[in-house]
Motif scaffolding. Sequence first.
Motif, short mmCIF file in Angstrom:
data_model
loop_
_atom_site.label_atom_id
_atom_site.label_comp_id
_atom_site.label_asym_id
_atom_site.label_seq_id
_atom_site.Cartn_x
_atom_site.Cartn_y
_atom_site.Cartn_z
N TYR A 276 1.03 -0.79 0.20
CA TYR A 276 -0.09 0.05 -0.48
C TYR A 276 0.89 1.35 0.22
N ASP A 277 0.11 2.40 -0.66
CA ASP A 277 0.56 3.79 -0.31
C ASP A 277 1.18 4.10 0.62
N LYS A 278 2.41 4.67 1.24
CA LYS A 278 2.37 6.07 2.31
C LYS A 278 2.29 7.31 2.19
N GLU A 279 1.61 8.01 2.74
CA GLU A 279 1.34 8.90 2.25
C GLU A 279 2.55 10.17 2.56
N THR A 280 3.03 10.83 2.00
CA THR A 280 4.65 11.32 1.81
C THR A 280 4.11 13.19 1.94
N SER A 281 2.72 13.38 2.47
CA SER A 281 2.57 14.62 3.21
C SER A 281 1.07 14.53 3.51
N ILE A 325 -12.88 21.85 0.32
CA ILE A 325 -11.69 21.59 0.03
C ILE A 325 -11.06 21.73 1.71
N GLU A 326 -11.06 20.41 1.93
CA GLU A 326 -10.51 20.46 3.16
C GLU A 326 -9.45 19.76 3.75
N ARG A 327 -8.76 19.42 2.60
CA ARG A 327 -6.80 18.66 3.35
C ARG A 327 -6.64 18.13 1.87
N GLU A 328 -5.48 18.12 1.76
CA GLU A 328 -4.27 17.46 0.67
C GLU A 328 -3.16 16.48 1.02
N ALA A 329 -3.47 15.66 0.63
CA ALA A 329 -2.48 14.30 0.44
C ALA A 329 -1.29 13.35 -0.58
N LYS A 330 -0.40 13.49 -0.42
CA LYS A 330 0.23 12.85 -1.79
C LYS A 330 1.25 11.78 -1.09
N THR A 331 0.97 11.09 -2.36
CA THR A 331 1.33 9.48 -2.12
C THR A 331 2.06 9.32 -4.13
N ALA A 332 2.31 8.10 -4.07
CA ALA A 332 3.41 7.73 -4.25
C ALA A 332 2.96 7.30 -5.83
N HIS A 333 1.01 7.61 -5.78
CA HIS A 333 0.20 7.57 -7.10
C HIS A 333 0.19 9.01 -7.43
N GLY A 334 -0.03 9.80 -6.58
CA GLY A 334 -0.31 10.93 -7.30
C GLY A 334 -0.41 12.01 -5.88
N THR A 335 -1.53 13.46 -6.31
CA THR A 335 -1.98 13.92 -4.90
C THR A 335 -3.78 14.09 -4.87
N TYR A 336 -4.28 14.21 -3.80
CA TYR A 336 -5.41 14.04 -3.01
C TYR A 336 -6.25 14.50 -2.49
N TYR A 337 -7.98 15.42 -2.95
CA TYR A 337 -7.97 16.15 -2.07
C TYR A 337 -9.45 15.38 -1.50
N GLN A 338 -9.21 15.90 0.02
CA GLN A 338 -10.32 15.47 0.97
C GLN A 338 -11.40 16.71 0.81
N PHE A 339 -12.62 16.15 0.59
CA PHE A 339 -13.65 17.77 -0.21
C PHE A 339 -14.93 17.28 0.90
N SER A 340 -15.73 18.18 1.00
CA SER A 340 -17.10 17.96 2.14
C SER A 340 -17.71 18.93 1.32
N ILE A 341 -19.31 18.38 1.59
CA ILE A 341 -20.50 19.12 0.94
C ILE A 341 -21.07 19.56 2.06
N ASN A 342 -21.52 20.81 2.23
CA ASN A 342 -22.92 21.72 3.80
C ASN A 342 -21.58 20.83 5.22
N ASP A 343 -20.02 20.95 4.75
CA ASP A 343 -19.57 21.20 6.42
C ASP A 343 -19.93 18.91 6.60
#
Length: 684
Positions: A276-281, A325-343
Amino acid sequence: MTKKKVMKIAVTGLILTSSLTMIPAVAPLGEENVAIAATNANQTFINTLAPLAQASQEKYGVLSSITLAQGILESGWGKSELTKKGNNLFGMKGRYNGNYVLMPTLEYVNGKWITINAEFRKYANWQQSVHDHSLLFVNGVSWDKNKYKKVLDAPNYKVAAQELQNAGYATDPGYAAKLINLVETYKLDQYDVLYDSIISESAYSAYAKVTKVSGNAVWTKPYKVKGTSLVGVASNYQNKDIQIVRKATTKRGTYYQFKINGTVVGWIDGKALTFYDKETSNKAFVSRAKITSTSGHTIWTKPYNVYGRSQVARADGYANKEVKIEREAKTAHGTYYQFSINDKVVGWLDKRAFTVYEFDSIISDQKVNLSAQVSQTAGHTAWSNAYKLQGLTKIGPASNYQNKDVTIDQKRKTQHGTYYHFAINGKSTGWLDTRAFKLYDAVQYNKAVNLDAKIVNPTGNAFWTAPYFSTGSKLVTSASTYAGKDVKLLREAKTVRGTYYQVQINGKVIGWLDKKAFKFYSTIKSEVTVNRPAVVTTVAGHAVWSKPYEVVGTTRVNAASVYQNKQVHLLKKAVTDRGTYYQFSIDGKTIGWMDQRAFDLYDNIEYNKAVHLTGTVTNAVGNAAWTEPYKALGTKLINQATAYQNKRVTIIREAKTSRSTYYQFQIDGKTIGWLDKRAFTNVK
């Protein structure tokens, strides 16, 4: 040929082609073809035979290099007719389980080569051939059990090869040299090292899935490290998620120790795993965005391919949705955003699925009426509008307003957060993040009280000019300044944060202090004079005090046990919010106050006079005869009244208490005791 020369073993240095034409299996020593580089076919032969040779070495002690060299020499790299027809790699003569192949062979007799026909053992597979070959070295021959003992005891392939020739394994005088040459040409001695040593080992933290199980297994140590044993085949763990805890490298490869459900299972080859990937950030990244590219994307509970992630939904279900968009994470596969709708957080999605906007939008807006102080200014700035809205301008750093009391009239929420519009001295100033403010609490009530207390918990508490965190509240002093002091409480106020009391000490108002700082004295609700005897009977957990327990000014007089079983006289009765207490005396001396539960109380006798009456005991149930009127001091039980049921008696005395009237009675001239008046009838 002598008996020694014609043994039940292969002693040939030649092999036969399918046409039975004799050709050299290995060219004479020193000729060009001795040094032929290993072809792919030759290496395949070695790779196939090596595990069988090593298994035999581990079990019987025959060096793998000798087994391999003999196999090459005797079988012509597995191409001899004997090997093809009988899986016989070593030219072993005789029969195996009754099976044989009849083949012509050359023997070196009396200084020259001769051809003879002989029976050669036929095997089902190469494993049987290697096994039988090893047993020859272990068991010897019928006339000499130790014939090949020196071969087994040899420290290396050179000694073993020479001892083979010395023992007469083959009639070829160059047999040992040929074996040694093969070992050195193809580096066959590397297979004599049965066990791997660990080159490096360290703690390792990762998660993986067991995906490639064919040819893999789980071991107690890295594979082929001495002392390792099989835990189970890798297929037992196929598609299982595992936690990696250690990593080790050997000459063979890289191995990982793993756990399942917190329990260590064993070691497995890294080639069996998909990691599995590790989060680099992983950091906060707030922005307004729209999901615009959904094809091939999926929403996950964690960034894609991070351990523990599960699918939330297909991205196309959120096409064209405006999100935060709440958070940004990077792994070996790419960059991903955590997002919310109406909190409400939805999940993680590939960055490429979003179009990120430059400005925020207003999510909510409301009028408010709050009092506050600007207290947390670091990292904050005052703006002309809520931060990140289009068209706003910077007013200045929040530190310009540090510790200022302000009024707040508007609350505005955007994707980046929540902001207050504030004014100072009635003048509109700007917008600040809500986290910059310390909101004052509203006072729910503020009323007069009259209580006594002691300051016993000063730590973390302080006196304020008004209830803590209410408008205008300012620090007076630490509560520890008055630790242990008896105080008078004048007022009580309540806010959402707690309850507070205004404190007076020696007639001077000090300020407001949290309720948790006090030990409250009891209040006497009532106090009356009493006059009755008692005995101190229950002393555990009780003490004697100068006033009712926990009333302001009370001090400890003595332990209750000092007065156990003493006859006392009760003088006063006081009821507090904590309990009921009696003041008592002994022999006319006032001792102090004690909890009512410590006493056994007796009735006062209002009168006790002589009478001369007769009667009958008819209401005996529930009554008893006593040495004194019931519950008078010193009374003791004589008998149950039922013992005297229907007896005609003489009544000689009458006594009255607050409880009832009692008669002392005789039967046949003998005084029995005292009995409740209601037990008698026909009294005359």
